[in-house]
Design a protein around this motif. Sequence first.
Motif, mmCIF file in Angstrom:
data_model
loop_
_atom_site.group_PDB
_atom_site.id
_atom_site.type_symbol
_atom_site.label_atom_id
_atom_site.label_comp_id
_atom_site.label_asym_id
_atom_site.label_seq_id
_atom_site.Cartn_x
_atom_site.Cartn_y
_atom_site.Cartn_z
ATOM 1 N N THR A 1 0.939 4.013 -2.809
ATOM 2 C CA THR A 1 0.558 5.376 -2.432
ATOM 3 C C THR A 1 1.645 6.366 -2.823
ATOM 4 O O THR A 1 1.343 7.462 -3.298
ATOM 5 N N LEU A 2 2.897 5.995 -2.636
ATOM 6 C CA LEU A 2 3.979 6.927 -3.006
ATOM 7 C C LEU A 2 3.904 7.268 -4.492
ATOM 8 O O LEU A 2 4.295 8.362 -4.909
ATOM 9 N N HIS A 3 3.397 6.338 -5.292
ATOM 10 C CA HIS A 3 3.263 6.596 -6.727
ATOM 11 C C HIS A 3 1.819 6.873 -7.133
ATOM 12 O O HIS A 3 1.534 7.054 -8.302
ATOM 13 N N LEU B 1 0.833 -1.205 0.000
ATOM 14 C CA LEU B 1 0.000 0.000 0.000
ATOM 15 C C LEU B 1 0.865 1.252 0.000
ATOM 16 O O LEU B 1 0.591 2.219 -0.720
ATOM 17 N N PHE B 2 1.931 1.213 0.790
ATOM 18 C CA PHE B 2 2.829 2.368 0.886
ATOM 19 C C PHE B 2 3.459 2.670 -0.478
ATOM 20 O O PHE B 2 3.481 3.817 -0.926
ATOM 21 N N PHE C 1 -2.681 2.740 9.199
ATOM 22 C CA PHE C 1 -2.493 3.106 7.791
ATOM 23 C C PHE C 1 -3.305 2.170 6.889
ATOM 24 O O PHE C 1 -4.054 2.607 6.007
#
Lengths: 307, 307
Positions: free
Chosen positions: B176-178, B172-173, B257
């Motif tokens: 999310t960063l992209h 997920l991280f 998160f």
Amino acid sequence: MKCRICRAKAAVNLRQHNMALCKEHFLDWIPAQAERFIKKYKMFSHSERILVAVSGGKDSLSLWDILNRLGYQADGLYICLGIDEGIHYSAESQRLAEKFASGRGLKLHVVDIQKEYKEAIPALTIQSRHGRKADCSICGLVKRHEMNRIARDFGYDVLATGHNLDDEAAVLFGNTLHWAGEYLLRQGPLLLGKPGMARKAKPLCRFYEREMLAYALLRGIEYIYDECPLSIGSTSIYYKEMLNHLETDRPGAKLSFYLSFLEARRAGLFIEHSQIQAELHPCPNCGQPTSSSDVCSFCRLVQGQVS
Amino acid sequence: MKCRICRAKAAVNLRQHNMALCKEHFLDWIPAQAERFIKKYKMFSHSERILVAVSGGKDSLSLWDILNRLGYQADGLYICLGIDEGIHYSAESQRLAEKFASGRGLKLHVVDIQKEYKEAIPALTIQSRHGRKADCSICGLVKRHEMNRIARDFGYDVLATGHNLDDEAAVLFGNTLHWAGEYLLRQGPLLLGKPGMARKAKPLCRFYEREMLAYALLRGIEYIYDECPLSIGSTSIYYKEMLNHLETDRPGAKLSFYLSFLEARRAGLFIEHSQIQAELHPCPNCGQPTSSSDVCSFCRLVQGQVS
């Protein structure tokens, strides 16, 4: 390293752009980029009156400098928060903001929170229901209210703030870690105005903090070096540090995180903000829009102080 | 610390739940929680046939253990990737998966990639268009294809994988960063099936990696300790490390998160996945659904090898 434009010795290495520039061309490049962002995000035009929120720090003073160089009609607003903490933080910030304005013949509005509302930020924060000393959210609430008030009372078309990419990425990161829907949907380079609420623009939102630092230094802008002493240990500084680690390991990650968010929203990944925004009405006390059924959060805060 | 239930000496401290448990009650708690997640996310029922993807690691073997304790009809699938790297990684993983199955009288399917497709993962990865040695995406593509194939050929209703919270939060991280829209919209505890594609469920998605580690150790499950030697330096491990720092500073942040993401999506923050999903059709070679207009990515990879 050599300047990409004139091949002279470079003063600044813009790692994420794979480009180095000499002092002269860097000082041209920043305003030219800012102009590009202002147009791209339809922030404001040369015929509009702009109120720049000036803290005395490098970002907001640089923004004011840039807007004036670009020929925009930009006045300043300094909000004295009454923060001393042994380093005369607010007094020194105000002195530098006033020096900047007077040296360039620019108009600066000054609002003193303690004079207006009987208490300065430290007391307002301690006595607020949040009850913690370093509560940036109370200070943000006060600053937003006062910026809106002055913009409205003096008929400015738009409020401009000096938020840089590091600020914006940290806010986005925090909102993403909690998936704070309403905040995610409205964060961006431009926040449209509504009755009683000025349009807000962030012309520096795509510049790294270190680019703005280089601009202020090379332009010879005198600014306050200290971070706000009440912000030490704050969540936003913690998120900035996390993103700085990421940026060190993966250059460009911070810009990519912010821009790909804007692009995903533009492309329709999220629902429209209007679909979840609470209904707003004017605060019966100050007239600024609020989603509360009674007076707005600001007036509640201030009334709690003076009652 | 004492067990919250029986006040005996605690064996595990579940910091984010503010709860400690003794060995016995921890070994009861994990399956009970897993059952709760299976029901909450409507993953599968006791009348359905489940295929558990078993790697020989702590998560997938624990998942298989848990599903059998809960009375589900769960067979295993071991995919031999042919990774040696001087530590006999695949051979040892397979030995442990087979030992687990035979010791409990469970059925284990074994697929050997090299026997099926002439080359094992290291060669497929090096010779793929990605061209890097440690490319987890090629391995993921192969594993997904084979899991689907076996599930379809043997008529399983659902595929279950041992992804834990640390895995899911890291994915997920990264997405999310992209702001990888399509991936964000479909990530979750359950991925519904479609023609030629099995339903996929992740019953461990809300357990921290350290909880699964404690479960495997206390249950006495013999698993392979090494991480895949090809994954060293991978992006997913980097994101896990970032999230571990965050979790250390803010206990519960990882779970929050992931869960707040699921809740925001359920509450309608995003558009529907169907609105952006590419049209799928069966691969003319293998019959699995693909968005490509020609053969699917897996068949392209494998045909590139054998041609």
